[in-house]
Design an enzyme around this catalytic site. Structure first.
Site, mmCIF file in Angstrom:
data_model
loop_
_atom_site.group_PDB
_atom_site.id
_atom_site.type_symbol
_atom_site.label_atom_id
_atom_site.label_comp_id
_atom_site.label_asym_id
_atom_site.label_seq_id
_atom_site.Cartn_x
_atom_site.Cartn_y
_atom_site.Cartn_z
ATOM 1 N N CYS A 191 0.842 -1.209 0.000
ATOM 2 C CA CYS A 191 0.000 0.000 0.000
ATOM 3 C C CYS A 191 0.873 1.254 0.000
ATOM 4 C CB CYS A 191 -0.917 -0.021 1.226
ATOM 5 S SG CYS A 191 -1.917 1.458 1.355
ATOM 6 N N CYS A 243 -0.422 4.101 2.205
ATOM 7 C CA CYS A 243 -0.259 3.904 3.656
ATOM 8 C C CYS A 243 1.199 4.103 4.072
ATOM 9 C CB CYS A 243 -0.660 2.494 4.082
ATOM 10 S SG CYS A 243 -2.128 1.848 3.318
ATOM 11 N N ASP A 244 2.129 3.562 3.301
ATOM 12 C CA ASP A 244 3.527 3.464 3.759
ATOM 13 C C ASP A 244 4.504 4.364 3.010
ATOM 14 O OD1 ASP A 244 2.617 1.441 5.456
ATOM 15 O OD2 ASP A 244 2.968 -0.108 3.957
#
Ligand code: NAP
Length: 304
Positions: free
Chosen positions: A130, A133-134
């Site tokens: 992701c 997200c990261d």
């Protein structure tokens, strides 16, 4: 006793709840993780009819609030099995047993793994599924994205905004993703395409330090030093838990036609976990509506 239990609070499940509640049916959604499904991690949606641009988070939150405001109960528990005793369906979670007259399976899909040694061990230490997200953990660093679909192209675009260098590793030289995204990516000076290539190993001690890629044409292997690898090679259906309940195809997608009805009376399926050709946000929402309306018709026919 619920009229409809929906398994999964992604776009398909929450759309189904909106249609179920608006038809006056008592509707419960059971969700094992967070609401929103896969779309919640998409930075920008630009292809949902009627909405020029919206973030995945905003879209999913809008759906969640709409379903809740209409009276849908949403419970965060993981469904472990479904028992179909006659007309009543028992939906079992570790905490409770819920009963319903109809069930809609809308569990979506999960990210496909590369299935390479050390992949699982390096999740959170360089391997991610992701970018939204990261990605921020890799600011100023060199990273790679693996895949050739819309997710890979979007991830690479997103990462190129703040990573030093982004390699796009794809197993072919033609992309499955949209040309518009590809054209934008080609204009980025810090993006390099590594085509006709597959990742063969993940290297590093405690953290990812490089990936080895193999050129499928020459057969040669070389290492690319990166501290992050974003794996975006598609999805697999989240349907294993229903393997003994409904028919699935050879890839695990739940078999159902355009009416979303499975082979079991009163059980429907909607969204990315269903057998179909096109898996888009619009088709997930559309499936949710179709499945809920089919369930309502079934319920009304039983009640005479
Ligand atoms: P996808 O379209 O299925 O693409 C997966 C990519 O990974 C393909 O390029 C595939 O290569 C490659 N691949 C598959 N298995 C592999 C393996 N084992 N090793 C190396 N490469 C592998 O998946 P996606 O990009 O996640 O998209 C899924 C769906 O969501 C699509 O319908 C997409 O259009 C949609 N989506 C839409 C948006 C948007 O509209 N904003 C954003 C994201 C996703 P090949 O091409 O050679 O098969």
């Amino acid at each position: 006793m619920y009229d409809i239990i929906i398994v999964g609070a992604g776009t398909a499940g929450m759309s189904a709840a909106i249609y179920g509640q608006r038809a006056g049916k008592k509707t419960l959604i059971l969700e094992k993780a967070n609401y929103g499904g896969q779309i919640i991690n998409t930075p920008e949606i630009e292809n949902y009819p009627g909405i020029s641009k919206i973030s995945g988070y905003e879209f999913a939150t809008g759906l969640y609030n709409q379903a809740k405001d209409l009276g849908t109960e949403i419970v965060f528990e993981s469904v472990e099995s479904i028992q179909t005793d006659g007309e009543v369906k028992k939906v079992l979670t570790p905490e409770h047993t819920y009963e319903a007259k109809t069930v809609i399976l809308a569990t979506g899909a999960k990210n496909r793994r590369l299935n390479l040694p050390r992949e699982q061990e390096l999740v959170g230490a360089g391997i991610s599924y992701c970018a939204t997200c990261d990605g921020m953990f890799f600011r100023g660093k060199d990273v790679a994205v693996n895949g050739g679909g819309n997710t890979a192209l979007e991830d690479a675009l997103f990462l190129s905004n703040y990573c030093n260098k982004v390699y796009v590793i794809h197993r072919r030289d033609a992309f499955r993703g949209e040309n518009k995204l590809l054209d934008s990516l080609k204009k980025r000076e810090n993006v390099e395409f590594v085509l006709n290539s597959v990742v063969t190993s993940l290297n590093g001690e405690d953290m990812l330090e490089s990936v080895t890629v193999k050129d499928k044409i020459s057969g040669e292997e070389h290492q690319i030093p990166v501290s992050g690898l974003f794996v975006a090679i598609g999805q697999e259906p989240e349907s294993l838990v229903f393997a003994d309940i409904v028919d699935r195809d050879e890839k695990g997608y739940i078999r159902a036609g355009e009416n979303c009805h499975t082979n079991v009376e009163g059980i429907y399926t909607a969204g990315d976990c269903r057998t179909k050709n096109v898996r888009q946000l619009t088709t997930a929402a559309s499936d949710g509506a179709v499945a809920a309306l089919a369930a309502c018709e079934y319920l009304d026919s039983r009640e005479g």
